[in-house]
Write a protein that holds these residues in place. Structure first.
Motif, mmCIF file in Angstrom:
data_model
loop_
_atom_site.group_PDB
_atom_site.id
_atom_site.type_symbol
_atom_site.label_atom_id
_atom_site.label_comp_id
_atom_site.label_asym_id
_atom_site.label_seq_id
_atom_site.Cartn_x
_atom_site.Cartn_y
_atom_site.Cartn_z
ATOM 1 N N THR A 1 17.840 18.955 10.133
ATOM 2 C CA THR A 1 17.773 20.374 10.449
ATOM 3 C C THR A 1 18.440 21.153 9.319
ATOM 4 N N VAL A 2 17.781 22.210 8.882
ATOM 5 C CA VAL A 2 18.227 22.934 7.692
ATOM 6 C C VAL A 2 18.550 24.382 8.041
ATOM 7 N N ALA A 3 19.736 24.812 7.658
ATOM 8 C CA ALA A 3 20.092 26.228 7.763
ATOM 9 C C ALA A 3 19.566 26.931 6.519
ATOM 10 N N VAL A 4 18.800 27.986 6.720
ATOM 11 C CA VAL A 4 18.162 28.684 5.606
ATOM 12 C C VAL A 4 18.622 30.139 5.605
ATOM 13 N N SER A 5 19.055 30.615 4.442
ATOM 14 C CA SER A 5 19.510 31.998 4.314
ATOM 15 C C SER A 5 19.088 32.539 2.961
ATOM 16 N N SER A 6 19.271 33.829 2.787
ATOM 17 C CA SER A 6 18.966 34.482 1.513
ATOM 18 C C SER A 6 20.178 35.301 1.093
ATOM 19 N N PRO A 7 21.158 34.674 0.429
ATOM 20 C CA PRO A 7 22.357 35.411 0.016
ATOM 21 C C PRO A 7 22.038 36.675 -0.764
ATOM 22 N N GLN A 8 21.007 36.648 -1.563
ATOM 23 C CA GLN A 8 20.591 37.807 -2.340
ATOM 24 C C GLN A 8 19.982 38.894 -1.456
ATOM 25 N N GLU B 1 18.449 19.513 -16.698
ATOM 26 C CA GLU B 1 19.250 19.031 -15.586
ATOM 27 C C GLU B 1 20.682 18.892 -16.078
ATOM 28 N N LYS B 2 21.595 19.645 -15.474
ATOM 29 C CA LYS B 2 22.970 19.660 -15.955
ATOM 30 C C LYS B 2 23.924 19.416 -14.797
ATOM 31 N N ALA B 3 24.798 18.448 -14.964
ATOM 32 C CA ALA B 3 25.798 18.147 -13.956
ATOM 33 C C ALA B 3 27.093 18.860 -14.287
ATOM 34 N N SER B 4 27.869 19.172 -13.249
ATOM 35 C CA SER B 4 29.182 19.767 -13.443
ATOM 36 C C SER B 4 30.099 19.278 -12.334
ATOM 37 N N ASP B 5 31.351 19.661 -12.414
ATOM 38 C CA ASP B 5 32.312 19.219 -11.417
ATOM 39 C C ASP B 5 31.943 19.740 -10.041
ATOM 40 N N ALA B 6 32.360 19.009 -9.022
ATOM 41 C CA ALA B 6 32.084 19.412 -7.654
ATOM 42 C C ALA B 6 32.817 20.705 -7.324
ATOM 43 N N PRO B 7 32.212 21.584 -6.519
ATOM 44 C CA PRO B 7 32.918 22.780 -6.079
ATOM 45 C C PRO B 7 34.116 22.400 -5.215
ATOM 46 N N SER B 8 35.117 23.269 -5.167
ATOM 47 C CA SER B 8 36.342 22.951 -4.441
ATOM 48 C C SER B 8 36.150 22.966 -2.939
ATOM 49 N N GLU B 9 35.095 23.631 -2.462
ATOM 50 C CA GLU B 9 34.824 23.670 -1.034
ATOM 51 C C GLU B 9 33.337 23.500 -0.790
ATOM 52 N N PHE B 10 33.019 23.100 0.451
ATOM 53 C CA PHE B 10 31.624 22.913 0.805
ATOM 54 C C PHE B 10 31.354 23.615 2.130
ATOM 55 N N PRO B 11 30.268 24.382 2.220
ATOM 56 C CA PRO B 11 29.377 24.714 1.103
ATOM 57 C C PRO B 11 30.037 25.682 0.126
ATOM 58 N N PRO B 12 29.653 25.634 -1.133
ATOM 59 C CA PRO B 12 30.254 26.531 -2.117
ATOM 60 C C PRO B 12 29.804 27.968 -1.892
ATOM 61 N N GLU B 13 30.580 28.911 -2.372
ATOM 62 C CA GLU B 13 30.177 30.307 -2.325
ATOM 63 C C GLU B 13 28.949 30.504 -3.225
ATOM 64 N N PRO B 14 27.957 31.265 -2.790
ATOM 65 C CA PRO B 14 26.799 31.528 -3.657
ATOM 66 C C PRO B 14 27.237 32.220 -4.946
ATOM 67 N N ILE B 15 26.653 31.784 -6.041
ATOM 68 C CA ILE B 15 26.953 32.374 -7.342
ATOM 69 C C ILE B 15 25.698 33.054 -7.869
ATOM 70 N N GLY B 16 25.809 34.322 -8.188
ATOM 71 C CA GLY B 16 24.670 35.026 -8.734
ATOM 72 C C GLY B 16 23.639 35.370 -7.672
ATOM 73 N N ALA B 17 22.428 35.654 -8.134
ATOM 74 C CA ALA B 17 21.347 36.111 -7.260
ATOM 75 C C ALA B 17 20.619 34.920 -6.655
#
Length: 327
Positions: A22-29, A127-143
């Motif tokens: 089951t997937v929660a779907v939202s549109s932060p933008q 495809e670029k990997a980076s460090d894990a966010p400090s919390e989950f789910p992470p805060e939306p970044i950008g649009a």
């Protein structure tokens, strides 16, 4: 713009970590709020790519169609497989190659580095990997146009050309506009369809290969490389190309697409081993025959690689190796 191998890899992430949940779907933008509401809280049933487009199926006959276009990208966070390749989809998570993180000019990628874990991964043409966010789910970044969220995995979509909720009939209309894809269609029938379509066209093959109604998934890089590998002049009208050569083009596309999905790289030079293979994974300078090599000597004949605009996209080719048919 992401080419077919990238979209297939993204679809495999969804198949592995979202399908059946089951997937929660939202549109932060906010721009996709109405569409998100239609599929929020539904279970994802399937995920598939056709060429450069992806289709996510949900309960109640609802589908999410996404076309990344020039600027779109998916960001994954939480627990997921860093390399959702064909082998991964069969249950072997990240065992297809062990070259670690590969960073190359123009085309960064993440190679297979193990089982699901908490981290962050951006999937587009790079495809670029980076460090894990400090919390989950992470805060939306950008649009963030749309966010898909399960208990353990988050996927954020930014900048797509298309993002819409469709009915099954509307999905079929979209699919009917697309040419064959070697990873989706019956390969024999797909080859026949490709050959029959091209042989009716007066249009130059260099333009036809970029037409998604003729063949799905080929973009600027694969277009240039496939034509060079066939030693085919990109200006040749489709109807003048011998049938057997068209069949070779199709089979080579299927071959290169499989490599792209497996490795995460548009690897178009065959037979590389050892240090040469490692270098090719690390840099486009060492893995392509003609793409992005304008003015440099051809790797085969030494002539300067040419570049011109074809349908507003840069076309790279060797005027010597890819001389007109019969010359």
């Amino acid at each position: 713009m992401p080419e077919g191998h990238s979209v297939h890899r993204i679809a495999r992430q969804f198949a592995l970590h979202f399908v059946g949940k089951t997937v929660a779907v939202s549109s932060p933008q906010g721009r996709f709020a109405a569409g998100a509401e239609r599929i929020d809280g539904l279970r994802m049933l399937s995920a598939k790519a056709v060429g450069k487009q992806m289709f996510l199926e949900f309960e109640h006959d609802r589908w999410l169609r996404v076309h990344l276009g020039l600027y779109g990208a998916w960001d994954f966070a939480g627990n997921f497989t860093a390399d959702a390749t064909t082998a991964s989809a069969a249950g072997r998570m990240g065992q297809t190659n062990q070259h670690g993180t590969v960073v190359g000019e123009h085309e960064d990628s993440l190679a297979s580095i193990g089982a699901p874990r908490r981290t962050r991964l951006r999937m587009s043409e790079q495809e670029k990997a980076s460090d894990a966010p400090s919390e989950f789910p992470p805060e939306p970044i950008g649009a963030v146009r749309v966010r898909l969220l399960t208990d353990t995995t988050c996927a954020d979509l930014r900048g797509p050309t298309a993002c819409e909720v469709l009915t099954p009939d509307e999905v079929q209309v979209a699919l009917n506009k697309l040419g064959p894809d070697p990873l989706v269609d019956d390969n024999g029938a797909a080859e026949e369809r490709f050959v029959a379509t091209v042989r009716k066209k007066q249009t130059a093959i260099g333009i036809l290969l970029m037409d998604q109604s003729v063949v799905s998934g080929i973009g600027n890089v694969y277009r240039a490389e496939i034509l060079f590998r066939a030693r085919l002049d990109p200006h040749t009208p489709g109807k003048l190309i011998p049938e057997e050569l068209l069949r070779e083009l199709w089979r080579d596309w299927a071959h290169l697409l499989e490599i792209g999905v497996r490795t995460g790289q548009m690897m178009t030079m065959d037979g590389l081993t050892g240090d040469d293979y490692t270098a090719a994974l690390a840099s486009r300078d060492d893995r392509h025959w003609v793409y992005h090599r304008e003015g440099l000597p051809c790797r085969v004949c030494g002539a300067n690689i040419a570049m011109e605009l074809a349908s507003a996209r840069k076309l790279y080719w060797c005027p010597s190796c890819q001389a007109p048919l019969g010359s």
